[in-house]
Design an enzyme around this catalytic site. Structure first.
Site, PDB file in Angstrom:
ATOM      1  N   LYS A   1       0.833  -1.204   0.000  1.00 19.04           N
ATOM      2  CA  LYS A   1       0.000   0.000   0.000  1.00 19.04           C
ATOM      3  C   LYS A   1       0.866   1.251   0.000  1.00 19.04           C
ATOM      4  O   LYS A   1       1.959   1.258   0.598  1.00 19.04           O
ATOM      5  CB  LYS A   1      -0.930  -0.022   1.222  1.00 19.04           C
ATOM      6  CG  LYS A   1      -2.017   1.045   1.206  1.00 19.04           C
ATOM      7  CD  LYS A   1      -2.974   0.859   2.387  1.00 19.04           C
ATOM      8  CE  LYS A   1      -4.057   1.932   2.432  1.00 19.04           C
ATOM      9  NZ  LYS A   1      -5.008   1.731   3.545  1.00 19.04           N
TER      10      LYS A   1
ATOM     11  N   SER B   1      -9.884   1.923   2.447  1.00 16.32           N
ATOM     12  CA  SER B   1      -8.957   2.661   1.610  1.00 16.32           C
ATOM     13  C   SER B   1      -7.907   1.781   0.931  1.00 16.32           C
ATOM     14  O   SER B   1      -7.216   2.241   0.031  1.00 16.32           O
ATOM     15  CB  SER B   1      -8.227   3.697   2.462  1.00 16.32           C
ATOM     16  OG  SER B   1      -7.424   3.058   3.453  1.00 16.32           O
TER      17      SER B   1
ATOM     18  N   SER C   1     -10.415  -0.501   6.588  1.00 14.70           N
ATOM     19  CA  SER C   1      -9.767  -0.309   5.279  1.00 14.70           C
ATOM     20  C   SER C   1      -9.091  -1.546   4.705  1.00 14.70           C
ATOM     21  O   SER C   1      -8.657  -1.524   3.551  1.00 14.70           O
ATOM     22  CB  SER C   1      -8.737   0.820   5.372  1.00 14.70           C
ATOM     23  OG  SER C   1      -9.385   2.063   5.464  1.00 14.70           O
TER      24      SER C   1
END
Length: 475
Positions: free
Chosen positions: A64, A139, A163
Site C-alpha cells: 500500500k 482505503s 480499510s
C-alpha cells in the site's frame, strides 16, 4: 494453472519440488500486471526490480502507498507527498524483504486512507475486478484489487476503520486487521495513530496465516507495539470448531442491510452451526454510536498527524507569485491548499474543530468515552463467546461515483468494521457468497485482543466447507 493464479502456499509447494522458480513466478505476475492493470488501476507504479535474495517466502506482494520503502516514491495517494522518497523501510517492509518477498508495485489507496472506495486518490480510482463500473472498497482498494485480479499473490494494507476488511469483502478475498499493537506501525504514514493497524490481504485463510507469521511481532521502534510473543498462526488452521461459541449481535441485522448480504450471512451462520459451533444472540448496545465516535476521534488524530505536511520537509512545496501575508505563511497555505484533496480538507477541518478550545470536552473527550463503552461491550461478550459474527459491509460494491457527493453515506459503509478499531481487537473478513449480480459478499469475525488464532480457526473451517474463495473474476 498459471503461477499468478495460485496461492502463496501452493507456490511454496512448487518451489520445494523445483517445478518453478521465484524469478519465473515474479515474471509471470509482472506479465499479468501489464495485461490487466490498465483496466483495474490497482497500482500507482511498479516497484524497483527485486534482488531475488534468498528467503523462505519469495512471494510477489503488493504494498500500500502508505508503507515506507527505501527508494520508492510513497505518497499516501496525495499530491502533497509527491516526490517523497523515504530514507528507510517500514518494519513490515523490512520483514517482507528479509523473508525473500518480491515487491511487485505500490498499490493505490484513498488519499491518506480517507475513504471507503479508493476514489479520493490523486491518481484516480481503482476499479473492482468483479465489475469495472464499481469500486473495490477502501482505503486499501489497490491492495485488495491487485490480489483479486491476480496482479499479486498477496498484499499489505492498513486498517483504521475497516480499510482492509471492507475492500477484502468487496473483492472476494480474505483480509485481517490484527490486534492493535500486534504488528509494528513503524514506517506507516499515520492517519489516526490510536486506530491504525497494518494487516494482510490474501487469496485464502492459509495465506493469511502465513503472512501474519512474517509481519507480526514486537518492535521497540513503535511505542504502541505490544511485547507479546507472536505464535505460529498456521497451527490455528484446524478444520474443527466443535464447541466454539459464536455471538450474533442483534444490532447487526437492522434496517439498511442489503437483503442479499443478510441471506448470505445467515446461510453462513447456519453452516457454522451445522459444523458444531454454538450460536448465541448477544447485544453490543453501544455499537450504534460507533460511527459518530469514530469520526470524532479519527479526524481529530488526522488533523494532528497531517499538520506536519506543510511544504517544509516533505514532498510538495508551492509558493504564490505574490506575497499575501509573509513568505512562510503564504507557502504553507498554498502548499496545503493545492496539496490536499477535498476529503482530506474536510477531515482536517472536522478534526481541528473537535480539538479546538472550548469544544474538546464536548466532542473529543465524549468520543473517547463512547469508545471505552464499545470496548466494554466486546469485553462482556468475550467472557463466554469465542467470536462475534457480522456482515463485513452492509452492501456489495457500489458504483464508481455513487457516494462521492454524499460523505455521510460513504462513512456508513464502515458501520460493521469501525467497532473493532475502536476496541483495538482483531477482525477478519472471509468470502461468504455472491449477489445475483455476481458481486462478492464478506463475512466478518471479531475476537478478543491477541486471539487472531481463533479467527483463523473459524474462518479456515468455514472456508474448507465452501467454495466461494475459489471463484475468480473474469477480467
Amino acid at each position: 494453472m498459471s503461477p499468478h493464479c495460485l496461492t502463496a502456499h501452493a507456490l511454496l509447494d512448487l518451489f520445494k519440488s523445483s517445478k518453478v522458480t521465484p524469478q519465473e513466478v515474479f515474471e509471470d505476475v509482472s506479465a499479468r500486471v501489464k495485461l490487466v492493470d490498465a483496466k483495474i488501476h490497482a497500482y500507482i507504479h511498479p516497484a524497483q526490480k527485486p534482488s531475488f535474495a534468498a528467503g523462505a517466502f519469495p512471494i510477489p506482494i503488493g504494498i500500500k502507498d502508505n508503507l515506507c520503502t527505501i527508494g520508492e516514491e510513497i505518497t499516501c495517494g496525495s499530491r502533497i507527498l509527491k516526490g517523497f522518497r523515504p530514507p528507510y523501510d517500514a518494519a513490515v517492509v523490512e520483514k517482507i524483504k528479509r523473508s525473500g518477498g518480491l515487491i511487485v508495485g505500490v498499490a493505490n489507496m484513498d488519499e491518506f486512507a480517507f475513504g471507503s472506495s479508493t476514489e479520493s486518490s490523486c491518481y484516480g480510482p481503482t476499479f473492482n475486478p468483479w465489475d469495472l463500473s464499481r469500486v473495490p472498497g477502501g482505503s486499501s482498494g489497490g491492495s485488495a484489487a491487485c490480489v483479486a485480479a491476480d496482479e499479486a499473490v498477496w498484499a499489505l494494507g492498513s486498517d483504521t476503520g475497516g480499510s482492509i476488511r471492507q475492500p477484502a469483502s468487496f473483492c472476494g478475498i480474505v483480509g485481517m486487521k490484527p490486534t492493535y499493537g500486534r504488528v509494528s506501525r513503524y514506517g506507516l504514514i499515520a492517519f489516526a495513530s490510536s486506530l491504525d493497524q497494518i494487516g494482510p490481504l490474501t487469496k485464502d485463510v492459509t495465506d493469511c496465516a502465513l503472512l501474519m507469521n512474517i509481519i507480526a511481532g514486537y518492535d521497540e521502534r513503535d511505542s504502541t507495539s505490544v511485547n507479546v510473543p507472536a505464535p505460529d498462526y498456521t497451527k490455528a488452521l484446524i478444520k474443527d470448531i466443535k464447541g466454539m461459541t459464536i455471538a450474533i449481535p442483534k444490532e447487526a441485522f437492522v434496517e439498511g442491510l442489503d437483503p442479499e448480504v443478510r441471506k448470505a450471512v445467515e446461510d453462513a451462520v447456519a453452516l457454522l452451526r451445522k459444523l458444531g459451533a454454538k450460536i448465541k444472540e448477544v447485544s453490543l448496545p453501544h455499537t450504534p454510536y460507533a460511527v459518530a465516535a469514530y469520526y470524532i476521534v479519527a479526524t481529530a488524530e488526522a488533523s494532528s498527524n497531517l499538520a506536519r505536511f506543510d511544504g517544509v520537509r516533505y514532498g510538495l512545496r508551492v509558493s504564490p507569485k505574490k506575497v499575501r501575508k509573509n513568505a512562510l505563511i503564504d507557502m504553507i497555505e498554498e502548499t496545503r491548499s493545492q496539496g490536499f484533496g477535498n476529503e482530506a480538507k474536510r477531515r482536517i477541518m472536522l478534526g481541528t474543530y473537535a480539538l479546538s478550545s472550548g469544544y474538546y470536552d464536548a466532542y473529543y473527550l465524549r468520543g473517547q468515552k463512547v469508545r471505552t463503552l464499545i470496548k466494554g461491550d466486546f469485553d462482556a461478550v468475550f467472557q463466554d463467546c469465542d467470536a462475534v459474527l457480522t456482515p463485513t459491509s452492509p452492501t456489495t460494491a457500489f458504483k464508481i461515483g455513487e457516494k462521492t457527493s454524499d460523505p455521510l453515506s460513504m462513512y456508513l459503509s464502515d458501520i460493521y468494521t469501525i467497532p473493532a478499531n475502536l476496541a483495538g481487537v482483531p477482525a477478519l473478513s472471509v468470502p461468504c457468497g455472491f449477489s445475483k449480480q455476481g458481486l462478492p459478499i464478506g463475512l466478518q469475525l471479531t475476537a478478543k485482543a491477541f486471539a487472531e488464532e481463533t479467527l483463523l480457526r473459524i474462518a479456515y473451517t468455514y472456508e474448507q466447507n465452501t467454495e466461494w474463495h475459489l471463484t475468480k473474476p473474469a477480467i
